[in-house]
Write a protein that holds these residues in place. Sequence first.
Motif, PDB file in Angstrom:
ATOM      1  N   VAL A 295      13.970  30.756  21.396  1.00 42.55           N
ATOM      2  CA  VAL A 295      15.379  31.045  21.171  1.00 42.55           C
ATOM      3  C   VAL A 295      16.119  29.745  20.909  1.00 42.55           C
ATOM      4  CG1 VAL A 295      17.494  31.993  22.177  1.00 42.55           C
ATOM      5  CG2 VAL A 295      15.294  33.099  22.628  1.00 42.55           C
ATOM      6  N   VAL A 296      16.769  29.646  19.748  1.00 44.99           N
ATOM      7  CA  VAL A 296      17.583  28.474  19.405  1.00 44.99           C
ATOM      8  C   VAL A 296      19.017  28.824  19.762  1.00 44.99           C
ATOM      9  CG1 VAL A 296      18.284  26.901  17.568  1.00 44.99           C
ATOM     10  CG2 VAL A 296      16.004  27.942  17.507  1.00 44.99           C
ATOM     11  N   CYS A 297      19.567  28.121  20.718  1.00 47.82           N
ATOM     12  CA  CYS A 297      20.876  28.517  21.261  1.00 47.82           C
ATOM     13  C   CYS A 297      21.603  27.314  21.841  1.00 47.82           C
ATOM     14  CB  CYS A 297      20.681  29.587  22.340  1.00 47.82           C
ATOM     15  SG  CYS A 297      19.686  29.011  23.741  1.00 47.82           S
ATOM     16  N   PRO A 298      22.907  27.448  22.109  1.00 50.55           N
ATOM     17  CA  PRO A 298      23.639  26.361  22.767  1.00 50.55           C
ATOM     18  C   PRO A 298      23.391  26.371  24.270  1.00 50.55           C
ATOM     19  CG  PRO A 298      25.132  28.158  22.266  1.00 50.55           C
ATOM     20  CD  PRO A 298      23.807  28.537  21.673  1.00 50.55           C
ATOM     21  N   VAL A 299      23.872  25.353  24.928  1.00 50.16           N
ATOM     22  CA  VAL A 299      23.713  25.241  26.382  1.00 50.16           C
ATOM     23  C   VAL A 299      24.359  26.416  27.097  1.00 50.16           C
ATOM     24  CG1 VAL A 299      24.307  23.829  28.395  1.00 50.16           C
ATOM     25  CG2 VAL A 299      23.575  22.726  26.260  1.00 50.16           C
ATOM     26  N   ALA A 301      24.518  29.568  26.267  1.00 54.23           N
ATOM     27  CA  ALA A 301      23.898  30.880  26.056  1.00 54.23           C
ATOM     28  C   ALA A 301      23.137  31.327  27.293  1.00 54.23           C
ATOM     29  CB  ALA A 301      22.970  30.841  24.855  1.00 54.23           C
ATOM     30  N   VAL A 302      23.134  32.641  27.531  1.00 56.87           N
ATOM     31  CA  VAL A 302      22.416  33.228  28.663  1.00 56.87           C
ATOM     32  C   VAL A 302      21.108  33.824  28.139  1.00 56.87           C
ATOM     33  CG1 VAL A 302      22.470  34.949  30.501  1.00 56.87           C
ATOM     34  CG2 VAL A 302      24.578  33.742  29.841  1.00 56.87           C
ATOM     35  N   VAL A 303      20.002  33.241  28.567  1.00 56.88           N
ATOM     36  CA  VAL A 303      18.667  33.660  28.117  1.00 56.88           C
ATOM     37  C   VAL A 303      17.820  33.962  29.339  1.00 56.88           C
ATOM     38  CG1 VAL A 303      16.599  32.956  26.833  1.00 56.88           C
ATOM     39  CG2 VAL A 303      18.854  32.223  26.054  1.00 56.88           C
ATOM     40  N   PRO A 304      17.082  35.081  29.335  1.00 59.13           N
ATOM     41  CA  PRO A 304      16.254  35.440  30.492  1.00 59.13           C
ATOM     42  C   PRO A 304      15.275  34.335  30.877  1.00 59.13           C
ATOM     43  CG  PRO A 304      16.377  37.275  28.958  1.00 59.13           C
ATOM     44  CD  PRO A 304      17.003  36.107  28.274  1.00 59.13           C
ATOM     45  N   GLU A 305      15.007  34.234  32.152  1.00 60.04           N
ATOM     46  CA  GLU A 305      14.057  33.251  32.657  1.00 60.04           C
ATOM     47  C   GLU A 305      12.672  33.517  32.072  1.00 60.04           C
ATOM     48  OE1 GLU A 305      12.403  31.566  36.975  1.00 60.04           O
ATOM     49  OE2 GLU A 305      14.015  33.060  36.879  1.00 60.04           O
ATOM     50  N   GLY A 306      11.972  32.455  31.715  1.00 58.30           N
ATOM     51  CA  GLY A 306      10.629  32.585  31.176  1.00 58.30           C
ATOM     52  C   GLY A 306      10.569  32.588  29.662  1.00 58.30           C
ATOM     53  N   VAL A 307      11.710  32.784  28.996  1.00 56.77           N
ATOM     54  CA  VAL A 307      11.753  32.762  27.535  1.00 56.77           C
ATOM     55  C   VAL A 307      11.948  31.319  27.073  1.00 56.77           C
ATOM     56  CG1 VAL A 307      13.015  33.524  25.484  1.00 56.77           C
ATOM     57  CG2 VAL A 307      12.672  35.099  27.397  1.00 56.77           C
ATOM     58  N   ARG A 308      11.155  30.888  26.118  1.00 52.62           N
ATOM     59  CA  ARG A 308      11.263  29.522  25.618  1.00 52.62           C
ATOM     60  C   ARG A 308      12.589  29.336  24.880  1.00 52.62           C
ATOM     61  NH1 ARG A 308       6.067  27.415  22.458  1.00 52.62           N
ATOM     62  NH2 ARG A 308       7.129  25.427  22.865  1.00 52.62           N
ATOM     63  N   THR A 309      13.222  28.222  25.088  1.00 54.67           N
ATOM     64  CA  THR A 309      14.503  27.939  24.419  1.00 54.67           C
ATOM     65  C   THR A 309      14.486  26.557  23.784  1.00 54.67           C
ATOM     66  OG1 THR A 309      15.480  27.045  26.450  1.00 54.67           O
ATOM     67  CG2 THR A 309      15.826  29.394  25.999  1.00 54.67           C
ATOM     68  N   LEU A 310      15.281  26.427  22.742  1.00 54.75           N
ATOM     69  CA  LEU A 310      15.603  25.142  22.132  1.00 54.75           C
ATOM     70  C   LEU A 310      17.117  25.070  22.136  1.00 54.75           C
ATOM     71  CD1 LEU A 310      15.002  22.550  20.586  1.00 54.75           C
ATOM     72  CD2 LEU A 310      14.830  23.908  18.495  1.00 54.75           C
ATOM     73  N   ARG A 311      17.680  24.353  23.099  1.00 51.68           N
ATOM     74  CA  ARG A 311      19.135  24.321  23.287  1.00 51.68           C
ATOM     75  C   ARG A 311      19.719  23.121  22.541  1.00 51.68           C
ATOM     76  NH1 ARG A 311      21.038  28.022  27.073  1.00 51.68           N
ATOM     77  NH2 ARG A 311      19.384  29.011  28.321  1.00 51.68           N
ATOM     78  N   VAL A 312      20.594  23.429  21.597  1.00 56.21           N
ATOM     79  CA  VAL A 312      21.216  22.397  20.756  1.00 56.21           C
ATOM     80  C   VAL A 312      22.698  22.737  20.596  1.00 56.21           C
ATOM     81  CG1 VAL A 312      19.206  21.594  19.473  1.00 56.21           C
ATOM     82  CG2 VAL A 312      20.291  23.696  18.779  1.00 56.21           C
ATOM     83  N   GLY A 313      23.564  21.890  21.104  1.00 51.61           N
ATOM     84  CA  GLY A 313      24.999  22.152  21.083  1.00 51.61           C
ATOM     85  C   GLY A 313      25.469  22.709  22.411  1.00 51.61           C
ATOM     86  N   GLU A 314      26.774  22.576  22.669  1.00 52.54           N
ATOM     87  CA  GLU A 314      27.338  23.044  23.941  1.00 52.54           C
ATOM     88  C   GLU A 314      27.683  24.530  23.894  1.00 52.54           C
ATOM     89  OE1 GLU A 314      27.544  21.403  26.810  1.00 52.54           O
ATOM     90  OE2 GLU A 314      26.493  19.746  25.822  1.00 52.54           O
ATOM     91  N   THR A 315      28.523  24.929  22.943  1.00 50.05           N
ATOM     92  CA  THR A 315      28.914  26.347  22.836  1.00 50.05           C
ATOM     93  C   THR A 315      28.522  26.960  21.504  1.00 50.05           C
ATOM     94  OG1 THR A 315      31.121  25.703  22.058  1.00 50.05           O
ATOM     95  CG2 THR A 315      30.845  26.059  24.428  1.00 50.05           C
ATOM     96  N   ASP A 316      28.182  26.140  20.507  1.00 54.04           N
ATOM     97  CA  ASP A 316      27.704  26.603  19.212  1.00 54.04           C
ATOM     98  C   ASP A 316      26.361  25.948  18.914  1.00 54.04           C
ATOM     99  OD1 ASP A 316      29.524  28.478  18.100  1.00 54.04           O
ATOM    100  OD2 ASP A 316      30.976  26.868  17.815  1.00 54.04           O
ATOM    101  N   VAL A 317      25.552  26.631  18.118  1.00 60.55           N
ATOM    102  CA  VAL A 317      24.252  26.088  17.745  1.00 60.55           C
ATOM    103  C   VAL A 317      24.440  24.966  16.721  1.00 60.55           C
ATOM    104  CG1 VAL A 317      22.029  26.577  16.665  1.00 60.55           C
ATOM    105  CG2 VAL A 317      23.075  28.272  18.180  1.00 60.55           C
ATOM    106  N   ASP A 318      23.872  23.822  17.002  1.00 56.52           N
ATOM    107  CA  ASP A 318      23.874  22.700  16.058  1.00 56.52           C
ATOM    108  C   ASP A 318      22.572  22.789  15.260  1.00 56.52           C
ATOM    109  OD1 ASP A 318      23.682  20.242  14.728  1.00 56.52           O
ATOM    110  OD2 ASP A 318      24.815  19.199  16.296  1.00 56.52           O
ATOM    111  N   LEU A 319      22.634  23.398  14.083  1.00 54.04           N
ATOM    112  CA  LEU A 319      21.419  23.649  13.320  1.00 54.04           C
ATOM    113  C   LEU A 319      20.776  22.369  12.790  1.00 54.04           C
ATOM    114  CD1 LEU A 319      22.127  26.937  11.345  1.00 54.04           C
ATOM    115  CD2 LEU A 319      20.331  26.524  13.033  1.00 54.04           C
TER     116      LEU A 319
END
Length: 411
Positions: A295-299, A301-319
């Motif tokens: 999941v590519v998301c900002p800091v 974002a609420v993502v279930p535990e155990g799901v891999r994330t790539l967090r980029v940006g505070e409230t918006d995704v920095d592509l």
Amino acid sequence: MPIRVRIAHDFTCAWCWVGMFQARRMRERFGVDVEWVGYEMHPGGRDKPSQLAFAEEGLEYVRPAAGRVDGHGALEAVEYAKQFGQVDSFVERIYYAYWRAGKDISQTEVLMELARGVVEDLGGLESAINERRYSDQIIPFDQPAHQTGIWHLPTFWIGEQVFAEQPWLAIEKALREQQDPVDSVSVVYHALDFPIDRAPDERPYTFINMVTTIDGKIVTGERGEDVQDLGSKVDHATMRTIEHAADAVMIGAGSQRSSAKITYPPHLLRFVVTRSGKLLYESKFFNDDPSKAIVVCPVSAVVPEGVRTLRVGETDVDLKVAFEKIRAEFGVQRLLVEGGSDLNTQVLTLELIDELFLTIAPKIKLGKNTPTYADGEPLSRAEVQSYELLETHRIDHEVFLRYRRKQVDSP
């Protein structure tokens, strides 16, 4: 059961570079399960590329940019990678690195970089290469190879038949004889070869694939509904062809939520972009192979535990940052974007796209607010992007188009 084909090969062999594309076509067209078998045909890098080999498959003739190198370590690396189950992707990375990117694949650090995102234990890979741990599984020329029945590379074992340095037509005929009787579906873009060196070093070579109506719409129903009925079986098979040529795929949150049954070739990493984290987590996207779903998301974002994330940006995704990390941390060199419209708009606006694939379906949808290939705010006249038409194919009533972004310094 998929057809299983063993391929004897060496990375520094010109015919084997062609054979890599043949192997890819086997997987795309026939669902073949490939087993790569290392043969050291050119110890010390005694390579003599054959121009005929390239012409036979319609590929541009090239000499390895790195010059003559010893490919033994690369064959060792592949043997080690087999335990992680993504060998096809790793093999293709090594071939592209040697034949297109000018990498010296005799260097352990180069192989470790190519293995990033494919091999989980890079330290173990380094040890295996340096210790020559799999030397007994790599067969040298001449006499040892001849004793196993191998005189030329690549050699394909298909059923009871053996094919050495053969054109695709001969291989295809043999595979058809092995295949269960099924309806044959035509596909396009067989030998997809992406010039990954044209992309900036900090991001993957990136391409979009979409199907639209004649009037440019990407849905047949409402926004957020499944669109499997927009393209034909040929379009669906062609989509798989393009997916097989990529290292990873990226889709938007809306596309993921509307496609509960969406599946991908097993080698692909799967990135989904979301601002909120609201996704269909019970879908095949996440559960077919959870280790490959990110999941590519900002800091925020609420993502279930155990799901891999790539967090980029505070409230918006920095592509832009996301693309840099996808290249640096996941080792992705070829990234496929499959929409929807909002994601396409973002990556096009940020000038992150190198190629476009477009299937035009013989349908009309209409609608002022119906999503198109890309929406969003218009570019100014000075910002309008220009592309070159690389390929055009017509199959029945569909048209398949491939474009490449013009270089900035192009006339």
